[in-house]
Design a protein around this motif. Structure first.
Motif, PDB file in Angstrom:
ATOM      1  N   THR B 231       0.851  -1.201   0.000  1.00  0.00           N
ATOM      2  CA  THR B 231       0.000   0.000   0.000  1.00  0.00           C
ATOM      3  C   THR B 231       0.879   1.241   0.000  1.00  0.00           C
ATOM      4  OG1 THR B 231      -0.139  -0.040   2.400  1.00  0.00           O
ATOM      5  CG2 THR B 231      -1.939  -1.087   1.195  1.00  0.00           C
ATOM      6  N   LEU B 233       1.561   5.148   1.218  1.00  0.00           N
ATOM      7  CA  LEU B 233       1.313   5.949   2.403  1.00  0.00           C
ATOM      8  C   LEU B 233       1.838   7.353   2.152  1.00  0.00           C
ATOM      9  CD1 LEU B 233       1.911   4.769   5.983  1.00  0.00           C
ATOM     10  CD2 LEU B 233       2.938   6.917   5.300  1.00  0.00           C
ATOM     11  N   ASP B 257       1.949  10.102   9.089  1.00  0.00           N
ATOM     12  CA  ASP B 257       1.037   9.527   8.082  1.00  0.00           C
ATOM     13  C   ASP B 257      -0.094  10.524   7.843  1.00  0.00           C
ATOM     14  OD1 ASP B 257      -0.794   8.162   6.574  1.00  0.00           O
ATOM     15  OD2 ASP B 257      -0.923   6.417   7.903  1.00  0.00           O
ATOM     16  N   ILE B 258      -0.098  11.092   6.640  1.00  0.00           N
ATOM     17  CA  ILE B 258      -1.137  12.102   6.357  1.00  0.00           C
ATOM     18  C   ILE B 258      -2.108  11.591   5.303  1.00  0.00           C
ATOM     19  CG2 ILE B 258       0.176  14.105   7.113  1.00  0.00           C
ATOM     20  CD1 ILE B 258       0.781  14.609   4.086  1.00  0.00           C
ATOM     21  N   THR B 259      -2.109  10.251   5.087  1.00  0.00           N
ATOM     22  CA  THR B 259      -3.027   9.683   4.092  1.00  0.00           C
ATOM     23  C   THR B 259      -4.470  10.072   4.439  1.00  0.00           C
ATOM     24  OG1 THR B 259      -1.532   7.812   4.106  1.00  0.00           O
ATOM     25  CG2 THR B 259      -3.554   7.572   2.846  1.00  0.00           C
ATOM     26  N   GLU B 260      -4.843   9.848   5.700  1.00  0.00           N
ATOM     27  CA  GLU B 260      -6.203  10.156   6.150  1.00  0.00           C
ATOM     28  C   GLU B 260      -6.494  11.641   6.024  1.00  0.00           C
ATOM     29  OE1 GLU B 260      -9.027   8.433   7.255  1.00  0.00           O
ATOM     30  OE2 GLU B 260      -7.886   6.895   6.181  1.00  0.00           O
ATOM     31  N   ARG B 261      -5.440  12.400   6.486  1.00  0.00           N
ATOM     32  CA  ARG B 261      -5.632  13.845   6.459  1.00  0.00           C
ATOM     33  C   ARG B 261      -5.838  14.320   5.028  1.00  0.00           C
ATOM     34  NH1 ARG B 261      -0.816  17.391   8.435  1.00  0.00           N
ATOM     35  NH2 ARG B 261      -0.591  17.903   6.217  1.00  0.00           N
ATOM     36  N   LYS B 262      -5.019  13.770   4.126  1.00  0.00           N
ATOM     37  CA  LYS B 262      -5.127  14.168   2.722  1.00  0.00           C
ATOM     38  C   LYS B 262      -6.490  13.794   2.156  1.00  0.00           C
ATOM     39  CE  LYS B 262      -1.766  16.460   1.542  1.00  0.00           C
ATOM     40  NZ  LYS B 262      -1.874  17.723   0.808  1.00  0.00           N
ATOM     41  N   LYS B 263      -6.886  12.557   2.553  1.00  0.00           N
ATOM     42  CA  LYS B 263      -8.183  12.086   2.081  1.00  0.00           C
ATOM     43  C   LYS B 263      -9.282  13.038   2.553  1.00  0.00           C
ATOM     44  CE  LYS B 263     -10.051   7.779   2.797  1.00  0.00           C
ATOM     45  NZ  LYS B 263      -9.839   6.393   3.256  1.00  0.00           N
ATOM     46  N   MET B 264      -9.162  13.398   3.827  1.00  0.00           N
ATOM     47  CA  MET B 264     -10.171  14.295   4.386  1.00  0.00           C
ATOM     48  C   MET B 264     -10.102  15.673   3.736  1.00  0.00           C
ATOM     49  SD  MET B 264     -10.098  13.095   8.315  1.00  0.00           S
ATOM     50  CE  MET B 264     -11.128  14.345   9.026  1.00  0.00           C
ATOM     51  N   GLU B 265      -8.838  16.081   3.509  1.00  0.00           N
ATOM     52  CA  GLU B 265      -8.666  17.386   2.851  1.00  0.00           C
ATOM     53  C   GLU B 265      -9.313  17.363   1.472  1.00  0.00           C
ATOM     54  OE1 GLU B 265      -4.495  19.018   4.791  1.00  0.00           O
ATOM     55  OE2 GLU B 265      -4.549  18.399   2.669  1.00  0.00           O
ATOM     56  N   GLU B 267     -11.641  15.278   0.481  1.00  0.00           N
ATOM     57  CA  GLU B 267     -13.098  15.226   0.648  1.00  0.00           C
ATOM     58  C   GLU B 267     -13.644  16.602   0.954  1.00  0.00           C
ATOM     59  OE1 GLU B 267     -14.437  12.277   3.446  1.00  0.00           O
ATOM     60  OE2 GLU B 267     -13.495  10.699   2.251  1.00  0.00           O
TER      61      GLU B 267
END
Lengths: 167, 634
Positions: B231, B233, B257-265, B267
C-alpha cells in the motif's frame, strides 16, 4: 254508441270518490260496478264484461300497475284509465307501456274525466269497427284469390299446402 | 591543569622551603578539591580511599572518616555490580589502557541508588600511583533520556535516526507499525535500500538532507512511502540534525502519516466545491422560486396583501380588482383605515384578531367578513392570515377570497333543500288532500247537474258556487306545490311564444280600470313546453293585475327577439316592489299578500330555468314593476 249498454268498472279504495264517481257515471247513463281493491277487481272483471275500467294506481292490496298488467292479459280490449296522484306520475306514464289507454291526475275536473271516458270509448268502438271491417275485407280477399286460383285449375300440391296454412 | 601542576610539584622534594611550599600547596589542593562541583575521590592502586571531597559527603551521606583509609570494596558506597566494573576498569587503567567514561551506581547511606559517570585519571599521590576519580551525577541525563525514549516510542509519528552515511540507526514503534517492516529489516541499512522511499523521491531527500546539514531551516516534505504490504502511504517528513555532545552525528526524521488527512482534505475540498455548487444552485432555485412566487402571488385568483408595521406594503392585482381601489390608494395606508374597509359588524373582530396575531396567538384559520369596496358595495369575503417574513422583517400576509359565488351557491343549495323539504310535505299532505277534494269536486258536479230538476233558492246556488270556487283554489294550491317540488322536465316542442301569450291573456279576467296592452314583435318558433310557459305567463299576468287592481292602471305585455333569446316583458304601473323584497320575490313562500302561499314567482323561475332561460325584475317602489322572461333560441 249507446251509453246504457256501456259498463264501467270503478276500482277505488276511497269510499267517497267511489260513491261520487258511481253516481256521476250513472247520472251520465253508464252501467257501473265497483271494486274496493285489486283482488275484487280481478274477480269482477272475469265474471262480467266491462267496456272500461277506472283503476286507482294505489290500492290497499296491490299496486295499480300490477292490477293493470293482470287485467290487460285477460282483457286486452277493455279501455283502462289510470287514476293517479301527482307524485306517482311516473308510475302513470309507465302504466301506458303496460296497456293503459290514458291516465288522469287527481284532483281532476269531473267534466274532464267524463270527456276522456267518452273519447276512449269512441276510440274503442272505432277500433272494433275497424277490426271487424278489416277482417271481413281480408277474408273477402283471400276467398277471391282462392276462387281465382281454383278457376285457373293449376293448383300444385305445394300451393295447396300454402293455402292450408292461410286457412 | 592543577593536576599537572600538582604532579610537577610532587616531583621535587628538597629543602624546607620547598616543604613549606608543599604544605601551602596541599592546603591549596584541599581547598580546590573541596570546591569541585562533582564528587571526587582519590584511591590508591589497591582501591583504598586516600582523599574524599565534601561533595562526596553531601551526595552519599557517608562521612569522610567512614571512608578514608578504607578500601572501597569494603564499603557500601557502590553496588556490588558496580564494584565488579570498577575493579575491572581499575586494573585496565593501571595497565595503562585508555578509558572512556563509564557508568556505575552509587549507594547512599540511606540505601538509594544513584547513577554516576566515572571519569578517572591516573595520578601520583605521595609518590605512589593513584586514581583521581571524578563522579558525575547523570540522573538528570538519565531522566531526559528516558523521557526522550518514551516520547519517541509513544509518538504516533515515525521517528528514525540515520548516521552521516544515511544508515538507519534507530526507529520507533510507530515506524514499524506504519511501514510494516520490522526493526531488523531496517536498522543498519541505508535508508534508500529499505524499499520505503520511492526512487523518484531520492533526489528530494538528498537535497533536504544537504540543506539540513548546512543548518538551514527546512520545510516539511510530502512524500509517498511504499509500505511492506504494497500500500502507499502519504507522509509529511520533517528532518532535523541529530547531535551528540554538540557534534553532528546524523539526522533525525519524523514522518507523519497524512493519508487520512489528505483524504479528508480532498473530501473537504470536494465538499466545499460541491457546497459552492449547492449554494449556487440553491440561490438560483430561490431566485426562480421568488420569481415564480411573485408571479403566483400577483396573478393569484385570491386577493393577497402584506401588512408590515401596521401598513399595507404589498397588494396583488386580484385584491385591487375585488376592492376597486388602485395600488396607490392602498399601499402605505395604516391599519385603522384598512379596518374601515371591513363591514361595520366585523370591524371589532378584525381588530381583535389582528392584535392576537401580532402577539403571536392562534387565530381561526379563516374568517368570513365583508369588504366595503370603493363604490361602497359590500362583498362577502373569506380571509386567512399568517405571520411571515417580508424583506427580512416580520409581516402579516392576508389572503382575501371573494366568496360571492360561494355564497350564491350556498343560498341556492339552501333554496333547493327547502324545496326538497316542501316536496316531501307536499307529497304527504297533497296525497291526503287530493281524495277529499276529488270527492267534493265529484259531488258538486253531480249537484250542478241535478239543479235544473230541483226547487232551490238563489242562496243555495251561490253556496254551490262558493264550493266550486274553493275546490278550484284548493286544486291550484296543490298543483302549485306539486309544480314547485317535483322535478319536471319540460316537454319541448316548437312553439310560437306570441301564440302562447295570446292564449294566456284570453284567460285572464280583467276589470274596467285595467288597461291591457299587448305589443308582440316578430318571433321565431322556439322549443318550449307550452303548458309550463303558459303557467309562467299566467302567473306573471295575474301578478301584474294584482298590483294595479285597487288603483287601476296599465299592464303592458310585449315580446321581442334579441340576439340569443326571445324576451317577454310584463310591465305594470302598480305598487312596485321595494329594493329589499326584490331579491326575495322568487323565493318560495315569500309573499307580501294576505292570500296565497308565495309560490307563483318561484314556479315561474323554476319553469323558465328548466328551459335554460332566466327571469328578471326591474322595479321602483310605488312606480310599478317590469318582469322580463328570456327564453333561449336554440
Amino acid at each position: 254508441m249507446m251509453k246504457d249498454k256501456t259498463s264501467i268498472l270503478i276500482v277505488e279504495d276511497d269510499a267517497n270518490i267511489r260513491e261520487t264517481l258511481e253516481t256521476i257515471l250513472q247520472q251520465n247513463g253508464y252501467n257501473t260496478d265497483i271494486a274496493e281493491n285489486g283482488r275484487e277487481a280481478i274477480q269482477k272483471s272475469k265474471a262480467k264484461f266491462f267496456n272500461l275500467a277506472l283503476l286507482d294506481i294505489k290500492l290497499p292490496d296491490m299496486e295499480g300497475t300490477k292490477l293493470l298488467i293482470t287485467i290487460h292479459e285477460t282483457l286486452p280490449k277493455m279501455v283502462k284509465i289510470m287514476v293517479t296522484g301527482y307524485p306517482s306520475l311516473e308510475n302513470a306514464v309507465d302504466s301506458l307501456n303496460h296497456g293503459a289507454d290514458a291516465y288522469v291526475i287527481k284532483p281532476f275536473k269531473t267534466e274532464k274525466l267524463l270527456e276522456l271516458i267518452e273519447e276512449e270509448l269512441e276510440k274503442q268502438s272505432q277500433a272494433e269497427k275497424m277490426t271487424q271491417e278489416k277482417l271481413t275485407e281480408w277474408i273477402k280477399t283471400r276467398v277471391r284469390k282462392i276462387e281465382d286460383k281454383k278457376r285457373a285449375g293449376k293448383l300444385t300440391d305445394e300451393k295447396k299446402a300454402e293455402l292450408t296454412m292461410y286457412t | 591543569m592543577w593536576l599537572l601542576k600538582h604532579e610537577a610539584v610532587q616531583g621535587s622534594v628538597e629543602g624546607v622551603r620547598i616543604e613549606e611550599e608543599l604544605v601551602e600547596s596541599r592546603k591549596d589542593f584541599q581547598t580546590l578539591f573541596n570546591l569541585m562541583p562533582d564528587p571526587v575521590v582519590i584511591i590508591d592502586s589497591k582501591g583504598k580511599f586516600l582523599e574524599v571531597n565534601d561533595r562526596v559527603e553531601e551526595t552519599t551521606g557517608f562521612e569522610k572518616e567512614e571512608l578514608l583509609g578504607k578500601n572501597f570494596l569494603g564499603t557500601k558506597i557502590v553496588t556490588e555490580k558496580s564494584k565488579a566494573i570498577l575493579v575491572k576498569n581499575l586494573a585496565k587503567r593501571m595497565l595503562g589502557m585508555p578509558m572512556t567514561p563509564y557508568e556505575i551506581e552509587v549507594l547512599t547511606k540511606d540505601g538509594r541508588k544513584l547513577p554516576f559517570e566515572i571519569n578517572a585519571t591516573k595520578i601520583e599521590y605521595d609518590g605512589k600511583p593513584a586514581d583521581l576519580v571524578i563522579l558525575r551525577d547523570i540522573i538528570q541525563r538519565k531522566k531526559a533520556e528516558e523521557l526522550y525514549r518514551s516520547v519517541v516510542e509513544l509518538s504516533p509519528d515515525s521517528i528514525i535516526t540515520v548516521d552521516m552515511k544515511g544508515v538507519l540507526t534507530s526507529c520507533n514503534n510507530a515506524t514499524t507499525s506504519m511501514l510494516g517492516y520490522s526493526e531488523d529489516e531496517m536498522i543498519g541499512k541505508h535508508f534508500s535500500k529499505i524499499g520505503v522511499v520511492q526512487a523518484r523521491d531520492l533526489p528530494k531527500f538528498l537535497k533536504l538532507f544537504i540543506s539540513v546539514l548546512k543548518g538551514k531551516v527546512t520545510k516539511s516534505l510530502e512524500l509517498t512511502f511504499n509500505c511492506k504490504d504494497g500500500t502507499l502511504l502519504l507522509a509529511e517528513v520533517h528532518v532535523s540534525l541529530l547531535k551528540e555532545g554538540g557534534r553532528v552525528i546524523g539526522l533525525q526524521a519524523i514522518s507523519r502519516d497524512i493519508t487520512e488527512r489528505k483524504k479528508m482534505e480532498e473530501e473537504l475540498r470536494q465538499y466545499s466545491e460541491h457546497l459552492e455548487e449547492l449554494v449556487q444552485k440553491r440561490t438560483e432555485d430561490l431566485l426562480e422560486l421568488e420569481t415564480r412566487y411573485s408571479v403566483l402571488v400577483e396573478e393569484a385568483s385570491d386577493g393577497v396583501a402584506i401588512l408590515q408595521d401596521e401598513r399595507i406594503v404589498f397588494i396583488n392585482r386580484k385584491l385591487l380588482e375585488i376592492s376597486g381601489y388602485s395600488r396607490d390608494e392602498l399601499i402605505g395606508i395604516p391599519f385603522k383605515k384598512i379596518a374601515k374597509m371591513v363591514g361595520e359588524k366585523y370591524r371589532q373582530s378584525v381588530k381583535e384578531r389582528h392584535k392576537r396575531r401580532i402577539r403571536g396567538e392562534e387565530n381561526p384559520a379563516t374568517s368570513e367578513l365583508e369588504l366595503i369596496t370603493k363604490t361602497g358595495e359590500c362583498i362577502p369575503i373569506e380571509t386567512s392570515s399568517a405571520l411571515i417574513h417580508h424583506s427580512g422583517l416580520p409581516a402579516v400576509l392576508t389572503i382575501v377570497r371573494d366568496i360571492r359565488e360561494r355564497k350564491r351557491i350556498e343560498e341556492q343549495r339552501l333554496r333547493l333543500e327547502k324545496l326538497a323539504a316542501v316536496g316531501e310535505v307536499t307529497t304527504m299532505v297533497g296525497h291526503d288532500l287530493r281524495n277529499p277534494l276529488q270527492s267534493i269536486e265529484n259531488a258538486t258536479y253531480y249537484l250542478n247537474n241535478e239543479l235544473p230538476h230541483l226547487q232551490i233558492t238563489q242562496k243555495t246556488m251561490e253556496m254551490l258556487q262558493v264550493i266550486n270556487d274553493s275546490v278550484d283554489y284548493a286544486d291550484k294550491i296543490i298543483r302549485d306545490l306539486q309544480d314547485l317540488s317535483a322535478v319536471k322536465k319540460p316537454t319541448l316542442r316548437n312553439n310560437n311564444i306570441n301564440t302562447i301569450v295570446k292564449e294566456t291573456l284570453s284567460q285572464v279576467e280583467t276589470q274596467e280600470n285595467i288597461e291591457l296592452i299587448t305589443k308582440l314583435g316578430h318571433l321565431p318558433e322556439i322549443k318550449a313546453d307550452k303548458d309550463m310557459i303558459k303557467r309562467v305567463f299566467l302567473n306573471l299576468a295575474i301578478n301584474g293585475i294584482q298590483a294595479i287592481k285597487e288603483k287601476g292602471g296599465k299592464l303592458k305585455v310585449s315580446t321581442k327577439k334579441t340576439k340569443e333569446s326571445v324576451e317577454i316583458t310584463f310591465k305594470d304601473t302598480g305598487i312596485g316592489i321595494s329594493k329589499e323584497n326584490k331579491e326575495k320575490i322568487f323565493t318560495p313562500f315569500f309573499t307580501t299578500r294576505a292570500k296565497g302561499m308565495g309560490v307563483g314567482l318561484a314556479i315561474c323561475k323554476k319553469f323558465v330555468e328548466s328551459h335554460g332561460g332566466s327571469i328578471e325584475v326591474e322595479s321602483k317602489d310605488g312606480k310599478g314593476s317590469t318582469f322580463t322572461v328570456m327564453l333561449p333560441v336554440q
